[in-house]
Write a protein that holds these residues in place. Structure first.
Motif, PDB file in Angstrom:
ATOM      1  N   TYR A 245       0.831  -1.201   0.000  1.00 31.28           N
ATOM      2  CA  TYR A 245       0.000   0.000   0.000  1.00 31.28           C
ATOM      3  C   TYR A 245       0.865   1.250   0.000  1.00 31.28           C
ATOM      4  O   TYR A 245       1.677   1.455   0.896  1.00 31.28           O
ATOM      5  N   ASP A 246       0.667   2.053  -1.044  1.00 27.69           N
ATOM      6  CA  ASP A 246       1.369   3.328  -1.166  1.00 27.69           C
ATOM      7  C   ASP A 246       0.353   4.444  -0.987  1.00 27.69           C
ATOM      8  O   ASP A 246      -0.478   4.674  -1.858  1.00 27.69           O
ATOM      9  N   LEU A 247       0.421   5.127   0.133  1.00 32.38           N
ATOM     10  CA  LEU A 247      -0.503   6.223   0.424  1.00 32.38           C
ATOM     11  C   LEU A 247      -0.037   7.473  -0.303  1.00 32.38           C
ATOM     12  O   LEU A 247       1.021   8.017   0.004  1.00 32.38           O
ATOM     13  N   ASP A 248      -0.811   7.915  -1.277  1.00 35.07           N
ATOM     14  CA  ASP A 248      -0.457   9.098  -2.054  1.00 35.07           C
ATOM     15  C   ASP A 248      -0.407  10.318  -1.137  1.00 35.07           C
ATOM     16  O   ASP A 248      -1.295  10.544  -0.318  1.00 35.07           O
ATOM     17  N   ALA A 249       0.653  11.107  -1.294  1.00 34.79           N
ATOM     18  CA  ALA A 249       0.853  12.282  -0.436  1.00 34.79           C
ATOM     19  C   ALA A 249      -0.281  13.300  -0.550  1.00 34.79           C
ATOM     20  O   ALA A 249      -0.477  14.111   0.357  1.00 34.79           O
TER      21      ALA A 249
END
Length: 294
Positions: A245-249
């Motif tokens: 999971y890559d949480l968009d900034a």
């Protein structure tokens, strides 16, 4: 999540929207709900709302991923790592763009006028991420300190690789983490004991989300807590064969608000209800882009 009392009996109730306003309710009994009752209730709610879909997605994801060559799997992991490194650092104030991050990590080129510490932490984070997905080391106190030291030893040498010894504040937050080293050590030990006791009971995504929240709530380091907890969240997901999971900034404010509400109201449901729909949306998008969706 609310505690309700009806005719001398306690219930836990959570109101949510899903094609209208609905209630998820659990009978507890004559005694006030314990922390364990609340945790079990949250897990049952997550299971009711999202776990079937997540498990179905995971089955497709694992099948498709494991059918790829080692070369393609490593390529996909590296592409994710570059995006993840950019976003997790951006959330904490890095000035580097996505393009800057890519040419630093792919081409070894340092963009003109870039912040030196941002460049150093970008390289160090990517190296630590790649180590994490290459070596299945047991999650432990020592491993977490090692990750922190590797990322921050050149930019924060005075406290890289060690827990804080005194109080700390969180910028822009009304929440105050436990102030003393004694409390930090005690709560961290409890968190690790919880993790290993629940590892074979709870779905890995739930395990990762609760670990994420509780680690940030303890705030064991002087700085770098967010980056470490997001790394550890992906450690849990990756080694259980769930999508990373890559949480968009760009969702930074909403993410911080969800953490803040859970901490200030002492109600983990706030963060959990924020995390799960976004994780599902993210993995659907990722699987489609990789051709894993069917």
């Amino acid at each position: 999540m609310q505690i309700k009392q009806k005719k001398g009996f306690y219930y836990l109730i959570h109101t949510y929207r899903d094609d209208g306003v609905k209630n998820f309710e659990k009978y507890i009994g004559k005694t006030k709900p314990s922390l364990q009752d609340k945790e079990k209730f949250i897990y049952e709610y997550v299971n009711h709302r999202w776990l079937k879909e997540i498990n179905e997605l995971q089955t497709i994801y694992a099948s498709k991923k494991n059918g790829l060559s080692d070369f393609l799997q490593k390529k996909n992991l590296r592409s994710f790592g570059i995006r993840f490194t950019h976003n997790t650092n951006k959330i904490e104030g890095s000035t580097l763009s996505k393009g800057d991050t890519r040419i630093i990590l792919e081409d070894g080129i340092i963009p003109a006028n870039s912040n030196a510490n941002d460049v150093i932490e970008t390289k160090a984070h990517m190296q630590t991420y790649e180590q994490m997905v290459s070596n299945q080391e047991t999650l432990s106190y020592d491993l977490i300190l090692k990750y922190h030291k590797q990322i921050f030893q050149l930019t924060k040498p005075n406290h890289a690789g060690s827990f804080r010894n005194g109080p700390v504040t969180i910028s822009g937050s009304d929440y105050t983490p436990p102030p003393s080293r004694f409390e930090v050590d005690l709560l961290f030990r409890e968190l690790m004991e919880w993790y290993f006791s629940k590892k074979k009971i709870f779905n890995p995504v739930f395990l990762a989300a609760i670990f994420h929240l509780r680690f940030v709530s303890i705030h064991p380091f002087e700085d770098g807590n967010g980056r470490i907890t997001r790394l550890l969240t992906n450690y849990i997901l990756y080694w259980e064969d769930f999508p990373l999971y890559d949480l968009d900034a760009k969702y930074r404010k909403a993410y911080y608000n969800a953490l803040e509400r859970s901490n200030m109201k002492e109600n983990e449901m706030h963060f959990i209800s924020w995390f799960f729909p976004r994780y599902i949306t993210y993995i659907k998008k990722t699987m489609t882009s990789l051709g894993y969706s069917s």
